[in-house]
Write a protein that holds these residues in place. Structure first.
Motif, PDB file in Angstrom:
ATOM      1  N   PRO A  40       0.807  -1.230   0.000  1.00  0.00           N
ATOM      2  CA  PRO A  40       0.000   0.000   0.000  1.00  0.00           C
ATOM      3  C   PRO A  40       0.832   1.269   0.000  1.00  0.00           C
ATOM      4  O   PRO A  40       0.416   2.294  -0.554  1.00  0.00           O
ATOM      5  N   ALA A  41       2.009   1.207   0.606  1.00  0.00           N
ATOM      6  CA  ALA A  41       2.860   2.399   0.679  1.00  0.00           C
ATOM      7  C   ALA A  41       3.484   2.741  -0.668  1.00  0.00           C
ATOM      8  O   ALA A  41       3.761   3.910  -0.952  1.00  0.00           O
ATOM      9  N   VAL A  42       3.735   1.736  -1.498  1.00  0.00           N
ATOM     10  CA  VAL A  42       4.426   1.969  -2.774  1.00  0.00           C
ATOM     11  C   VAL A  42       3.570   1.500  -3.943  1.00  0.00           C
ATOM     12  O   VAL A  42       4.083   1.101  -4.986  1.00  0.00           O
ATOM     13  N   TYR A  43       2.265   1.566  -3.776  1.00  0.00           N
ATOM     14  CA  TYR A  43       1.348   1.079  -4.810  1.00  0.00           C
ATOM     15  C   TYR A  43       1.594   1.778  -6.142  1.00  0.00           C
ATOM     16  O   TYR A  43       1.724   1.126  -7.187  1.00  0.00           O
ATOM     17  N   PHE A  44       1.680   3.098  -6.138  1.00  0.00           N
ATOM     18  CA  PHE A  44       1.832   3.837  -7.389  1.00  0.00           C
ATOM     19  C   PHE A  44       3.215   3.654  -8.018  1.00  0.00           C
ATOM     20  O   PHE A  44       3.310   3.466  -9.238  1.00  0.00           O
ATOM     21  N   PRO A  45       4.317   3.703  -7.246  1.00  0.00           N
ATOM     22  CA  PRO A  45       5.609   3.390  -7.869  1.00  0.00           C
ATOM     23  C   PRO A  45       5.652   1.999  -8.491  1.00  0.00           C
ATOM     24  O   PRO A  45       6.235   1.815  -9.567  1.00  0.00           O
ATOM     25  N   ILE A  46       5.038   1.000  -7.834  1.00  0.00           N
ATOM     26  CA  ILE A  46       5.009  -0.341  -8.414  1.00  0.00           C
ATOM     27  C   ILE A  46       4.185  -0.346  -9.702  1.00  0.00           C
ATOM     28  O   ILE A  46       4.555  -0.975 -10.704  1.00  0.00           O
ATOM     29  N   LEU A  47       3.056   0.375  -9.693  1.00  0.00           N
ATOM     30  CA  LEU A  47       2.238   0.474 -10.902  1.00  0.00           C
ATOM     31  C   LEU A  47       3.023   1.112 -12.036  1.00  0.00           C
ATOM     32  O   LEU A  47       3.023   0.603 -13.173  1.00  0.00           O
ATOM     33  N   PHE A  48       3.719   2.213 -11.748  1.00  0.00           N
ATOM     34  CA  PHE A  48       4.519   2.872 -12.787  1.00  0.00           C
ATOM     35  C   PHE A  48       5.640   1.958 -13.272  1.00  0.00           C
ATOM     36  O   PHE A  48       5.954   1.928 -14.477  1.00  0.00           O
ATOM     37  N   MET A  49       6.263   1.205 -12.354  1.00  0.00           N
ATOM     38  CA  MET A  49       7.324   0.287 -12.740  1.00  0.00           C
ATOM     39  C   MET A  49       6.803  -0.771 -13.706  1.00  0.00           C
ATOM     40  O   MET A  49       7.427  -1.050 -14.743  1.00  0.00           O
ATOM     41  N   LEU A  50       5.657  -1.356 -13.383  1.00  0.00           N
ATOM     42  CA  LEU A  50       5.099  -2.401 -14.245  1.00  0.00           C
ATOM     43  C   LEU A  50       4.716  -1.845 -15.614  1.00  0.00           C
ATOM     44  O   LEU A  50       4.936  -2.496 -16.638  1.00  0.00           O
ATOM     45  N   LEU A  51       4.153  -0.640 -15.643  1.00  0.00           N
ATOM     46  CA  LEU A  51       3.823  -0.031 -16.925  1.00  0.00           C
ATOM     47  C   LEU A  51       5.086   0.217 -17.751  1.00  0.00           C
ATOM     48  O   LEU A  51       5.102  -0.023 -18.967  1.00  0.00           O
ATOM     49  N   GLY A  52       6.146   0.690 -17.092  1.00  0.00           N
ATOM     50  CA  GLY A  52       7.412   0.896 -17.793  1.00  0.00           C
ATOM     51  C   GLY A  52       7.972  -0.389 -18.350  1.00  0.00           C
ATOM     52  O   GLY A  52       8.436  -0.442 -19.499  1.00  0.00           O
ATOM     53  N   LEU A  53       7.935  -1.458 -17.563  1.00  0.00           N
ATOM     54  CA  LEU A  53       8.437  -2.753 -18.030  1.00  0.00           C
ATOM     55  C   LEU A  53       7.591  -3.291 -19.183  1.00  0.00           C
ATOM     56  O   LEU A  53       8.118  -3.914 -20.110  1.00  0.00           O
ATOM     57  N   ILE A  54       6.282  -3.062 -19.125  1.00  0.00           N
ATOM     58  CA  ILE A  54       5.405  -3.518 -20.217  1.00  0.00           C
ATOM     59  C   ILE A  54       5.735  -2.780 -21.509  1.00  0.00           C
ATOM     60  O   ILE A  54       5.881  -3.401 -22.574  1.00  0.00           O
ATOM     61  N   ARG A  79      11.146   5.236 -28.336  1.00  0.00           N
ATOM     62  CA  ARG A  79      10.843   6.047 -27.152  1.00  0.00           C
ATOM     63  C   ARG A  79      10.204   5.191 -26.054  1.00  0.00           C
ATOM     64  O   ARG A  79      10.470   5.403 -24.863  1.00  0.00           O
ATOM     65  N   ALA A  80       9.358   4.252 -26.454  1.00  0.00           N
ATOM     66  CA  ALA A  80       8.750   3.365 -25.458  1.00  0.00           C
ATOM     67  C   ALA A  80       9.820   2.558 -24.742  1.00  0.00           C
ATOM     68  O   ALA A  80       9.753   2.353 -23.519  1.00  0.00           O
ATOM     69  N   PHE A  81      10.824   2.106 -25.489  1.00  0.00           N
ATOM     70  CA  PHE A  81      11.927   1.338 -24.898  1.00  0.00           C
ATOM     71  C   PHE A  81      12.739   2.204 -23.933  1.00  0.00           C
ATOM     72  O   PHE A  81      13.014   1.800 -22.793  1.00  0.00           O
ATOM     73  N   GLY A  82      13.097   3.414 -24.364  1.00  0.00           N
ATOM     74  CA  GLY A  82      13.932   4.275 -23.542  1.00  0.00           C
ATOM     75  C   GLY A  82      13.213   4.825 -22.326  1.00  0.00           C
ATOM     76  O   GLY A  82      13.690   4.702 -21.192  1.00  0.00           O
ATOM     77  N   TYR A  83      12.036   5.429 -22.549  1.00  0.00           N
ATOM     78  CA  TYR A  83      11.312   6.029 -21.430  1.00  0.00           C
ATOM     79  C   TYR A  83      10.708   4.971 -20.513  1.00  0.00           C
ATOM     80  O   TYR A  83      10.571   5.194 -19.302  1.00  0.00           O
ATOM     81  N   GLY A  84      10.338   3.806 -21.067  1.00  0.00           N
ATOM     82  CA  GLY A  84       9.878   2.711 -20.213  1.00  0.00           C
ATOM     83  C   GLY A  84      10.972   2.263 -19.262  1.00  0.00           C
ATOM     84  O   GLY A  84      10.717   2.003 -18.072  1.00  0.00           O
ATOM     85  N   SER A  85      12.211   2.197 -19.759  1.00  0.00           N
ATOM     86  CA  SER A  85      13.349   1.839 -18.905  1.00  0.00           C
ATOM     87  C   SER A  85      13.576   2.883 -17.830  1.00  0.00           C
ATOM     88  O   SER A  85      13.845   2.557 -16.665  1.00  0.00           O
ATOM     89  N   LEU A  86      13.472   4.167 -18.206  1.00  0.00           N
ATOM     90  CA  LEU A  86      13.694   5.253 -17.247  1.00  0.00           C
ATOM     91  C   LEU A  86      12.632   5.250 -16.149  1.00  0.00           C
ATOM     92  O   LEU A  86      12.950   5.356 -14.956  1.00  0.00           O
ATOM     93  N   VAL A  87      11.370   5.108 -16.535  1.00  0.00           N
ATOM     94  CA  VAL A  87      10.283   5.107 -15.555  1.00  0.00           C
ATOM     95  C   VAL A  87      10.400   3.907 -14.614  1.00  0.00           C
ATOM     96  O   VAL A  87      10.224   4.036 -13.390  1.00  0.00           O
ATOM     97  N   ALA A  88      10.700   2.725 -15.171  1.00  0.00           N
ATOM     98  CA  ALA A  88      10.832   1.526 -14.343  1.00  0.00           C
ATOM     99  C   ALA A  88      11.973   1.674 -13.337  1.00  0.00           C
ATOM    100  O   ALA A  88      11.838   1.311 -12.162  1.00  0.00           O
ATOM    101  N   THR A  89      13.097   2.229 -13.784  1.00  0.00           N
ATOM    102  CA  THR A  89      14.250   2.402 -12.895  1.00  0.00           C
ATOM    103  C   THR A  89      13.959   3.408 -11.793  1.00  0.00           C
ATOM    104  O   THR A  89      14.220   3.145 -10.611  1.00  0.00           O
ATOM    105  N   PHE A  90      13.424   4.566 -12.164  1.00  0.00           N
ATOM    106  CA  PHE A  90      13.123   5.591 -11.169  1.00  0.00           C
ATOM    107  C   PHE A  90      12.111   5.081 -10.145  1.00  0.00           C
ATOM    108  O   PHE A  90      12.248   5.330  -8.937  1.00  0.00           O
TER     109      PHE A  90
END
Length: 334
Positions: free
Chosen positions: A80-94, A115-126
């Motif tokens: 619950p504390a990191v719900y949104f970061p985990i959601l953003f990470m999964l979207l980036g990986l997808i 761009r999907a490859f690059g920014y998806g990697s950046l969002v997942a990492t952050f």
């Protein structure tokens, strides 16, 4: 009855470290991919990780599934504390996973999938860095229940750790490119690795100062004698590896920079364990507080003991098969 909690803690620590180590370099390649504009070099960068990126994420599934099954209380507090970061990470990986497949399709808008490859990697990492920052910072807990909000991660320390992990994965990615490529692309990767290393050193120093000042328990773990004497090799080895990595880049080494970056991540992970042990949901929930019933741990361990060696052997075999330099004519086949 045999206490399996330390063994399960070691298994989960292995899963997390292997994920950070292996998926870290291909996420790093994805991020520096945004900076390199040459189409041929971009193809080479993707080809360097294409054969291995998907099964690198196996360790993420093992770590998340193990946390839910073996330490359910910790899972109920952390998620619950990191719900949104985990959601953003999964979207980036997808997005980055889909980009591997679609950028090579005839008639595809290659610029879009790049761009999907690059920014998806950046969002997942952050996002992963934010999760790590929340874990270090700790979770507000009342009784055995998370008492904060799903926006507690919007705070200076988790966001700082997120930026730090971007530099860390970029270092992994650039040293991987030094290992796997040749010519102008390799020379460019060396220069980028130096910038990434400077960023990593700066954030390691900043977080190493911030964390003890914020948490007296962590400060006592690192600075009270004689415990500080036992743990002193960690910062000393970190400085030595950082210097070795810098000089190996200058000397034109290919394998040593990547090995040094692996060593830096291992030492950072070791320092994290030293700081937080035995808490799995800091600052108050220990591994034993959060663990499932002993019979459940035994049952899950039976399957894991068969599965884990298979995963390790498959990883070793895969990297052996795809050893050597990446070639321009080597495409990706899903």
């Amino acid at each position: 009855m045999l206490d399996l909690v330390p063994l399960w803690a070691a298994i989960l620590a292995l899963a997390v470290f292997m994920y950070v180590l292996l998926d870290g370099f291909d996420l790093g390649v994805g991020m520096v991919f945004l900076v390199r504009r040459d189409p041929h070099d971009r193809d080479m960068m993707i080809n360097s990780v294409a054969p291995v990126w998907d099964f690198n994420e196996t360790w993420l599934i093992l770590g998340g599934g193990g946390l839910l099954a073996v330490f359910p209380l910790a899972f109920a507090i952390i998620v619950p504390a990191v719900y949104f970061p985990i959601l953003f990470m999964l979207l980036g990986l997808i997005f980055r996973g889909v980009a591997f497949e679609f950028r090579e399709v005839v008639g595809a808008r290659k610029w879009l999938w790049d761009r999907a490859f690059g920014y998806g990697s950046l969002v997942a990492t952050f996002s992963q860095g934010i999760v790590l920052g929340m874990f270090i910072q700790g979770f507000p807990i009342r009784g055995r229940v998370f008492s904060g909000t799903s926006w507690d991660w919007v705070a200076p320390f988790p966001l700082l750790v997120g930026v730090g992990l971007v530099f860390g994965y970029a270092l992994q990615g650039t040293t991987w490119l030094v290992l796997k490529t040749e010519g102008d692309l390799q020379a460019w990767a060396r220069r980028m690795a130096r910038f990434a290393l400077i960023g990593v050193i700066a954030f390691v120093l900043l977080i190493s100062i911030w964390t003890p000042l914020k948490d007296a328990r962590i400060a006592a773990r690192w600075f009270d004698f004689p415990v500080s004497f036992v743990f002193a090799p960690v910062p000393v080895l970190t400085a030595f590896l950082a210097w070795t990595l810098w000089t190996s880049l200058a000397k034109g080494r290919e394998v040593l920079p990547f090995l040094c970056s692996i060593g830096l991540f291992f030492l950072a992970f070791t320092g994290l364990v030293i700081s937080l042990w035995p808490f799995i949901a800091p600052p108050s929930v220990t591994l034993w507080d959060a663990s499932a019933a002993p019979l459940s741990q035994q049952f899950l361990l039976i399957g894991t003991m068969f599965l884990l060696p298979v995963i390790v052997l498959y990883v070793i075999w895969s990297y052996w098969v795809f050893r050597g330099k990446v070639r321009g004519d080597m495409g990706y086949h899903g």
